[in-house]
Design an enzyme around this catalytic site. Structure first.
Site, short mmCIF file in Angstrom:
data_model
loop_
_atom_site.label_atom_id
_atom_site.label_comp_id
_atom_site.label_asym_id
_atom_site.label_seq_id
_atom_site.Cartn_x
_atom_site.Cartn_y
_atom_site.Cartn_z
N CYS A 95 3.35 -11.64 -4.93
CA CYS A 95 2.57 -11.40 -3.72
C CYS A 95 1.40 -12.37 -3.69
O CYS A 95 0.75 -12.61 -4.71
CB CYS A 95 2.06 -9.96 -3.70
SG CYS A 95 1.16 -9.54 -2.19
N HIS A 137 9.34 -6.34 1.41
CA HIS A 137 7.99 -6.59 0.89
C HIS A 137 6.98 -6.72 2.04
O HIS A 137 5.93 -6.08 2.02
CB HIS A 137 8.01 -7.86 0.04
CG HIS A 137 6.68 -8.27 -0.48
ND1 HIS A 137 6.28 -8.05 -1.78
CD2 HIS A 137 5.63 -8.90 0.13
CE1 HIS A 137 5.05 -8.52 -1.95
NE2 HIS A 137 4.63 -9.04 -0.81
N GLU A 138 7.32 -7.54 3.03
CA GLU A 138 6.38 -7.78 4.13
C GLU A 138 6.20 -6.53 5.00
O GLU A 138 5.08 -6.22 5.43
CB GLU A 138 6.82 -8.97 4.99
CG GLU A 138 6.93 -10.28 4.23
CD GLU A 138 5.69 -10.70 3.46
OE1 GLU A 138 4.57 -10.22 3.76
OE2 GLU A 138 5.82 -11.52 2.53
N HIS A 141 3.76 -4.20 3.47
CA HIS A 141 2.36 -4.57 3.75
C HIS A 141 1.86 -3.92 5.04
O HIS A 141 0.72 -3.49 5.12
CB HIS A 141 2.21 -6.08 3.87
CG HIS A 141 1.93 -6.78 2.59
ND1 HIS A 141 0.81 -6.53 1.83
CD2 HIS A 141 2.63 -7.74 1.93
CE1 HIS A 141 0.84 -7.31 0.76
NE2 HIS A 141 1.93 -8.04 0.79
#
Length: 161
Positions: A95, A137-138, A141
């Site tokens: 990250c 992953h994004e 966020h």
């Protein structure tokens, strides 16, 4: 123009907040946000030699916007993972907000995402493997979830060689 100095780092409370949707009325702001995301991603690539995607909250823009640059730039507004495969795999995730730390997580092999593009056109995209991991992953966020929160166990951390 935002730079690497503007990137939020692990521990910043904003990284743990869920983001608000981008509205159609905010479309004129998207190009500026994307330019900042692109600039910071390029600085991360130059300094740390990784970076395929970045989410707006990583720069303190608390909006549901993901910018990817794989073989071409892509803007995903209000992405939602609609289908996730039962099959999963383990991967050492990285990250930009903690560039020297790797975290072992489990991700779905295949995901489908629904989103609006930068022209406010609805899109559906099904991806596999590395790109599926990146999208998960994004999207995490955008929900205030970091890969550190998805670590398999207390031994699932390592320093980037």
């Amino acid at each position: 123009m935002k730079t690497l100095a503007d990137l939020l780092l692990l521990g910043d409370p904003r990284l743990y907040e869920a983001c608000a949707p981008v509205t159609e009325a905010e479309l004129p702001l998207v190009a500026g946000w994307v330019a900042d995301l692109d600039n910071v991603m390029n600085e991360v690539r130059a300094k740390y030699h990784f970076g395929r995607g970045i989410a707006a909250p990583q720069l303190g823009v608390m909006k549901r916007l993901v910018y990817l640059n794989l073989d071409r730039p892509m803007v995903l507004l209000n992405p939602v993972l609609t289908e996730c495969s039962a099959a999963q795999f383990e991967v050492w995730d990285d990250c930009m907000c903690f560039p020297n730390l790797l975290v072992k997580v489990r991700r779905h092999v295949t995901v489908t995402v629904r989103y609006h593009d930068e022209h406010w056109q609805p899109q559906v995209w099904t991806v596999h493997d590395a790109v599926a991991e990146l999208l998960q992953h994004e999207c995490d966020h955008l929900n205030g979830v970091l890969c550190t929160m998805r670590a398999l166990d207390q031994h699932s951390y390592r320093w980037r060689p």
